[in-house]
Design an enzyme around this catalytic site. Structure first.
Site, PDB file in Angstrom:
ATOM      1  CD  GLU A 246      -2.619   1.760   0.900  1.00  0.00           C
ATOM      2  OE1 GLU A 246      -1.710   2.571   1.141  1.00  0.00           O
ATOM      3  OE2 GLU A 246      -3.745   2.100   0.537  1.00  0.00           O
ATOM      4  NE  ARG A 272       7.141  33.178 -19.799  1.00  0.00           N
ATOM      5  CZ  ARG A 272       6.758  33.471 -18.556  1.00  0.00           C
ATOM      6  NH1 ARG A 272       6.339  32.513 -17.767  1.00  0.00           N
ATOM      7  NH2 ARG A 272       6.786  34.716 -18.137  1.00  0.00           N
TER       8      ARG A 272
END
Ligand SMILES: Cc1cc2nc3c(=O)[nH]c(=O)nc-3n(C[C@H](O)[C@H](O)[C@H](O)COP(=O)(O)OP(=O)(O)OC[C@H]3O[C@@H](n4cnc5c(N)ncnc54)[C@H](O)[C@@H]3O)c2cc1C
Length: 281
Positions: A246, A272
């Site tokens: 888990e 950018r």
């Protein structure tokens, strides 16, 4: 994981999982995020078809008999797809761990091949409306009546609940015992529980939409006593063992997600421009 740490077999596995990741349609992820797809059963089926579910489990049940590190390698790749798809990929490993370690030979033969081949989908039901950290405070009850247990109570935040055929459910079987000595683990088959098990959609989850996260309500749901995993009142051991994959799968998936975010940011920084130059120059 660093390339230099991988064996040739792990690199091959990583490439196989990358291929699964590339197979996932972009539109599916967008539709899941918009709550238009509630449970991507086709994705689980595709992972199963490629024999990529429950990699650690023995080959006789449909696994590959691999190790924990191999599964981490796979999960880091799947993590790139985001929390919902990474969680759904992990669930057979998590629920399967409880069955492999604590199930009887009959239970293993009945459920593991079906789970790993994608015929049966699974979910784990631990958390309750009163909270999740206090697991041993579980209030969902299971009372033995002859050859069945009768379940009453609620679970929430159960990933995959909307599409699951089987649930690994923790319930209190001995209210008098100390908290960690009075819980039992069950496999609840949706088809057997009938209308006494209600599954409801959970709305508005940030970043985990489309993974079938649901709330379960048991009202007198009858579960065959043969679906008890491990001994009665013995769920603490099941829980601790199940929490290994888990937490491990959550961590490895998060690593993949972080890597994907970094790659996207780096690509953007290449494009950018500001103050006359690329911001990554
Ligand atoms: C991505 C994701 C997938 C999940 N999938 C599943 C699933 O498939 N099945 C399932 O059953 N559940 C699932 N959960 C739920 C998860 O198990 C719970 O969120 C977790 O156990 C914490 O419970 P909670 O959210 O109720 O928080 P709480 O228990 O209310 O805790 C909230 C905060 O309070 C703190 N806290 C709690 N008790 C105390 C205390 N006594 N003193 C001080 N601080 C305290 C905690 O550390 C935490 O920071 C999932 C959760 C996430 C995020």
């Amino acid at each position: 994981m660093l390339e230099a740490m991988l064996t040739p077999a792990q690199r091959a596995l990583r490439d196989e999982v990358r291929d699964l990741v590339k197979w996932v349609p972009r539109q599916l992820i967008l539709d899941m995020d918009d709550d238009r797809v509630r449970y991507p059963r086709g994705y689980v089926a595709e992972a199963a078809r490629r024999r990529l579910l429950g990699l650690r489990f023995p080959t006789e049940y449909g696994g590959r008999g691999l190790g924990w590190v191999d599964e981490i390698v796979a999960l880091e790749e799947v993590g790139v797809l985001g929390t919902s798809l990474a969680c759904l990929y992990s669930l057979p490993s998590i629920v399967g761990e409880a069955i492999v370690r604590f199930g009887s030979p009959e239970q293993k033969a009945r459920w593991l091949p079906a789970i790993l081949s994608g015929r049966l989908t699974v979910a784990e039901a631990l958390t309750e409306p009163r909270g999740g950290s206090d697991f041993f405070g579980t209030t969902t009850r299971a009372r033995r009546e002859g050859d069945v247990y009768v379940l009453d109570g609620q679970k929430r935040f159960v990933v995959g609940a909307e599409g699951a055929d089987l649930f690994l459910v923790y319930a209190r079987t001995d209210p008098e015992a100390r908290p960690h000595e009075g819980l039992s683990a069950f496999i609840v088959e949706r088809s057997e529980a009938g209308s006494e098990l209600r599954v409801e959609h959970v709305y508005g989850l940030m970043g985990t939409r489309g993974g079938g996260t649901g709330r379960l309500t048991f009202r007198g749901a009858r579960v065959p006593a043969t679906n008890l995993i491990g001994p009665e009142n013995g769920a603490a051991a099941v829980f601790y063992q199940m929490m290994i994959p888990e937490r491990m799968t959550s961590a490895a998936g998060a690593l993949g997600m972080a890597r994907a975010a970094l790659e996207i940011a780096a690509r953007y920084a290449d494009r950018r421009k500001a103050f006359g130059q690329r911001i990554r120059s």
